[in-house]
Design a protein around this motif. Structure first.
Motif, PDB file in Angstrom:
ATOM      1  N   TYR A  55     -16.344   0.046   9.303  1.00  0.00           N
ATOM      2  CA  TYR A  55     -15.789   1.456   8.951  1.00  0.00           C
ATOM      3  C   TYR A  55     -15.476   1.484   7.512  1.00  0.00           C
ATOM      4  O   TYR A  55     -15.941   2.503   6.524  1.00  0.00           O
ATOM      5  CB  TYR A  55     -14.786   2.110   9.677  1.00  0.00           C
ATOM      6  N   GLN A  56     -14.504   0.704   6.805  1.00  0.00           N
ATOM      7  CA  GLN A  56     -14.243   0.373   5.454  1.00  0.00           C
ATOM      8  C   GLN A  56     -15.230   0.332   4.786  1.00  0.00           C
ATOM      9  O   GLN A  56     -15.081   1.066   3.583  1.00  0.00           O
ATOM     10  CB  GLN A  56     -13.041  -0.605   5.528  1.00  0.00           C
ATOM     11  N   SER A  57     -16.125  -0.674   5.016  1.00  0.00           N
ATOM     12  CA  SER A  57     -17.202  -0.870   4.035  1.00  0.00           C
ATOM     13  C   SER A  57     -18.270   0.332   3.804  1.00  0.00           C
ATOM     14  O   SER A  57     -18.962   0.540   2.893  1.00  0.00           O
ATOM     15  CB  SER A  57     -17.968  -2.077   4.691  1.00  0.00           C
ATOM     16  N   ILE A  58     -18.454   1.038   5.058  1.00  0.00           N
ATOM     17  CA  ILE A  58     -19.219   2.228   4.791  1.00  0.00           C
ATOM     18  C   ILE A  58     -18.592   3.577   4.182  1.00  0.00           C
ATOM     19  O   ILE A  58     -19.181   4.024   3.316  1.00  0.00           O
ATOM     20  CB  ILE A  58     -19.944   2.811   6.194  1.00  0.00           C
ATOM     21  N   ILE A  67      -3.115   0.455  12.015  1.00  0.00           N
ATOM     22  CA  ILE A  67      -3.992   0.161  13.222  1.00  0.00           C
ATOM     23  C   ILE A  67      -4.081  -1.281  13.437  1.00  0.00           C
ATOM     24  O   ILE A  67      -3.898  -1.686  14.566  1.00  0.00           O
ATOM     25  CB  ILE A  67      -5.517   0.884  13.098  1.00  0.00           C
ATOM     26  N   ILE A  68      -4.422  -1.972  12.337  1.00  0.00           N
ATOM     27  CA  ILE A  68      -4.533  -3.189  12.711  1.00  0.00           C
ATOM     28  C   ILE A  68      -3.306  -4.159  12.831  1.00  0.00           C
ATOM     29  O   ILE A  68      -3.049  -5.089  13.837  1.00  0.00           O
ATOM     30  CB  ILE A  68      -5.350  -4.087  11.422  1.00  0.00           C
ATOM     31  N   LEU A  69      -2.235  -3.465  12.134  1.00  0.00           N
ATOM     32  CA  LEU A  69      -0.912  -4.140  12.405  1.00  0.00           C
ATOM     33  C   LEU A  69      -0.474  -4.014  13.834  1.00  0.00           C
ATOM     34  O   LEU A  69      -0.123  -4.850  14.628  1.00  0.00           O
ATOM     35  CB  LEU A  69       0.046  -3.623  11.556  1.00  0.00           C
ATOM     36  N   ILE A  70      -0.595  -2.651  14.286  1.00  0.00           N
ATOM     37  CA  ILE A  70      -0.523  -2.528  15.730  1.00  0.00           C
ATOM     38  C   ILE A  70      -1.032  -3.022  16.785  1.00  0.00           C
ATOM     39  O   ILE A  70      -0.668  -3.967  17.548  1.00  0.00           O
ATOM     40  CB  ILE A  70      -0.657  -1.010  15.991  1.00  0.00           C
ATOM     41  N   SER A  71      -2.496  -3.823  16.436  1.00  0.00           N
ATOM     42  CA  SER A  71      -3.208  -4.271  17.330  1.00  0.00           C
ATOM     43  C   SER A  71      -2.659  -5.743  17.392  1.00  0.00           C
ATOM     44  O   SER A  71      -2.833  -6.429  18.370  1.00  0.00           O
ATOM     45  CB  SER A  71      -4.742  -4.305  16.956  1.00  0.00           C
ATOM     46  N   CYS A  72      -2.195  -6.167  16.144  1.00  0.00           N
ATOM     47  CA  CYS A  72      -1.637  -7.628  16.179  1.00  0.00           C
ATOM     48  C   CYS A  72      -0.480  -7.848  16.884  1.00  0.00           C
ATOM     49  O   CYS A  72      -0.275  -8.847  17.567  1.00  0.00           O
ATOM     50  CB  CYS A  72      -1.466  -8.064  14.698  1.00  0.00           C
ATOM     51  N   ILE A  73       0.299  -6.824  16.912  1.00  0.00           N
ATOM     52  CA  ILE A  73       1.735  -6.741  17.540  1.00  0.00           C
ATOM     53  C   ILE A  73       1.372  -6.764  19.132  1.00  0.00           C
ATOM     54  O   ILE A  73       2.149  -7.479  19.659  1.00  0.00           O
ATOM     55  CB  ILE A  73       2.837  -5.783  17.143  1.00  0.00           C
ATOM     56  N   LEU A  74       0.547  -5.836  19.367  1.00  0.00           N
ATOM     57  CA  LEU A  74       0.120  -5.663  20.787  1.00  0.00           C
ATOM     58  C   LEU A  74      -0.356  -7.081  21.246  1.00  0.00           C
ATOM     59  O   LEU A  74      -0.125  -7.534  22.358  1.00  0.00           O
ATOM     60  CB  LEU A  74      -0.763  -4.637  21.149  1.00  0.00           C
ATOM     61  N   ASP A  92       0.915  -1.099   0.082  1.00  0.00           N
ATOM     62  CA  ASP A  92       0.087   0.177   0.045  1.00  0.00           C
ATOM     63  C   ASP A  92       0.860   1.266  -0.035  1.00  0.00           C
ATOM     64  O   ASP A  92       0.525   2.238  -0.735  1.00  0.00           O
ATOM     65  CB  ASP A  92      -0.989  -0.012   1.201  1.00  0.00           C
ATOM     66  N   VAL A  93       1.918   1.205   0.472  1.00  0.00           N
ATOM     67  CA  VAL A  93       2.890   2.422   0.923  1.00  0.00           C
ATOM     68  C   VAL A  93       3.501   2.454  -0.478  1.00  0.00           C
ATOM     69  O   VAL A  93       3.487   3.781  -1.140  1.00  0.00           O
ATOM     70  CB  VAL A  93       3.877   2.160   1.717  1.00  0.00           C
ATOM     71  N   ILE A  94       3.752   1.539  -1.207  1.00  0.00           N
ATOM     72  CA  ILE A  94       4.410   1.624  -2.566  1.00  0.00           C
ATOM     73  C   ILE A  94       3.514   1.913  -3.606  1.00  0.00           C
ATOM     74  O   ILE A  94       3.706   2.984  -4.456  1.00  0.00           O
ATOM     75  CB  ILE A  94       5.206   0.237  -3.207  1.00  0.00           C
ATOM     76  N   PHE A  95       2.311   1.209  -3.879  1.00  0.00           N
ATOM     77  CA  PHE A  95       1.521   1.462  -4.869  1.00  0.00           C
ATOM     78  C   PHE A  95       0.141   2.387  -4.803  1.00  0.00           C
ATOM     79  O   PHE A  95      -0.364   3.057  -5.616  1.00  0.00           O
ATOM     80  CB  PHE A  95       0.771   0.120  -5.253  1.00  0.00           C
ATOM     81  N   PHE A  96      -0.166   2.643  -3.276  1.00  0.00           N
ATOM     82  CA  PHE A  96      -1.308   3.640  -3.024  1.00  0.00           C
ATOM     83  C   PHE A  96      -0.770   4.615  -2.030  1.00  0.00           C
ATOM     84  O   PHE A  96      -1.705   4.579  -0.794  1.00  0.00           O
ATOM     85  CB  PHE A  96      -2.576   2.736  -2.743  1.00  0.00           C
ATOM     86  N   VAL A 104      -4.719   7.385   2.366  1.00  0.00           N
ATOM     87  CA  VAL A 104      -4.693   7.556   3.646  1.00  0.00           C
ATOM     88  C   VAL A 104      -5.647   6.582   4.811  1.00  0.00           C
ATOM     89  O   VAL A 104      -5.088   6.123   5.592  1.00  0.00           O
ATOM     90  CB  VAL A 104      -5.179   9.205   4.072  1.00  0.00           C
ATOM     91  N   LEU A 105      -6.771   6.395   4.192  1.00  0.00           N
ATOM     92  CA  LEU A 105      -7.818   5.402   4.807  1.00  0.00           C
ATOM     93  C   LEU A 105      -7.051   4.063   4.951  1.00  0.00           C
ATOM     94  O   LEU A 105      -6.875   3.433   6.008  1.00  0.00           O
ATOM     95  CB  LEU A 105      -9.073   5.410   4.253  1.00  0.00           C
ATOM     96  N   SER A 106      -6.498   3.381   3.818  1.00  0.00           N
ATOM     97  CA  SER A 106      -5.914   2.233   3.749  1.00  0.00           C
ATOM     98  C   SER A 106      -4.649   2.010   4.557  1.00  0.00           C
ATOM     99  O   SER A 106      -4.627   1.191   5.295  1.00  0.00           O
ATOM    100  CB  SER A 106      -5.787   1.717   2.448  1.00  0.00           C
ATOM    101  N   LEU A 107      -4.117   3.099   4.646  1.00  0.00           N
ATOM    102  CA  LEU A 107      -2.610   3.096   5.102  1.00  0.00           C
ATOM    103  C   LEU A 107      -3.040   3.189   6.835  1.00  0.00           C
ATOM    104  O   LEU A 107      -2.442   2.310   7.404  1.00  0.00           O
ATOM    105  CB  LEU A 107      -1.783   4.219   4.786  1.00  0.00           C
TER     106      LEU A 107
END
Length: 161
Positions: A78-81, A45-52, A29-33, A37-40
């Motif tokens: 949220y993303q779906s809406i 957020i999800i990555l940090i929650s998994c790490i925690l 996503d950082v490279i291609f998009f 901002v929403l996807s990033l």
């Protein structure tokens, strides 16, 4: 003799695979998009929650799994809406959360987490039904078919477990 705990094994494996996958998704996503901002934001957020959750998994396995599940559910609703075209991807991820609920939980907690996850699917479709501009398709027949398909898939997932 060491006792094998399938829930702890599954949680550790699930978190390791999730973290590796999220790192790959975030990098792509950082490279291609980079402008998305929403996807990033959701990626981080999800990555940090998994790490925690990974660091808390040994001491708090169920809260760790629940934390990730609810963060992902909230992010996917949220993303779906906000980005209706991503609805089918979000719903697929919600089904994975449902599968995780089936493996990780027992008894009343199992039922509550499945109810919350099933309600997340309902919220997406109700919001999109009431706001046609937010639907993932303009065709009402395709929209209803999508709803029925995901609702039935989730019910099969729940009763199958």
């Amino acid at each position: 003799m060491k006792v094998f705990n399938i829930e702890k094994f599954f949680l550790e494996t699930w978190l390791k695979v999730s973290i590796a996958g999220l790192v790959c998704i975030t990098i792509s996503d950082v490279i291609f998009f980079p402008e998305d901002v929403l996807s990033l934001s959701l990626d981080f957020i999800i990555l940090i929650s998994c790490i925690l959750a990974y660091f808390g998994r040994a001491k708090w396995p169920l809260p760790s799994a629940s934390f990730v599940s609810f963060v992902v559910l909230a992010a996917m609703v949220y993303q779906s809406i906000i980005v209706p075209i991503s609805t089918t991807n979000s719903l697929s991820i919600i089904l994975v959360i449902g599968f995780t609920n089936s493996v990780m939980y027992k008894g009343w907690y199992f039922r509550i987490t499945h109810l919350i996850t099933f309600l997340a699917v309902q919220v997406i479709f109700v919001v999109q039904f009431l706001n046609p501009e937010l639907r993932f398709t303009e065709n009402l027949n395709q929209f209803v078919t999508g709803y029925v398909t995901y609702a039935i898939l989730y019910i099969i997932l729940y009763y199958g477990s």
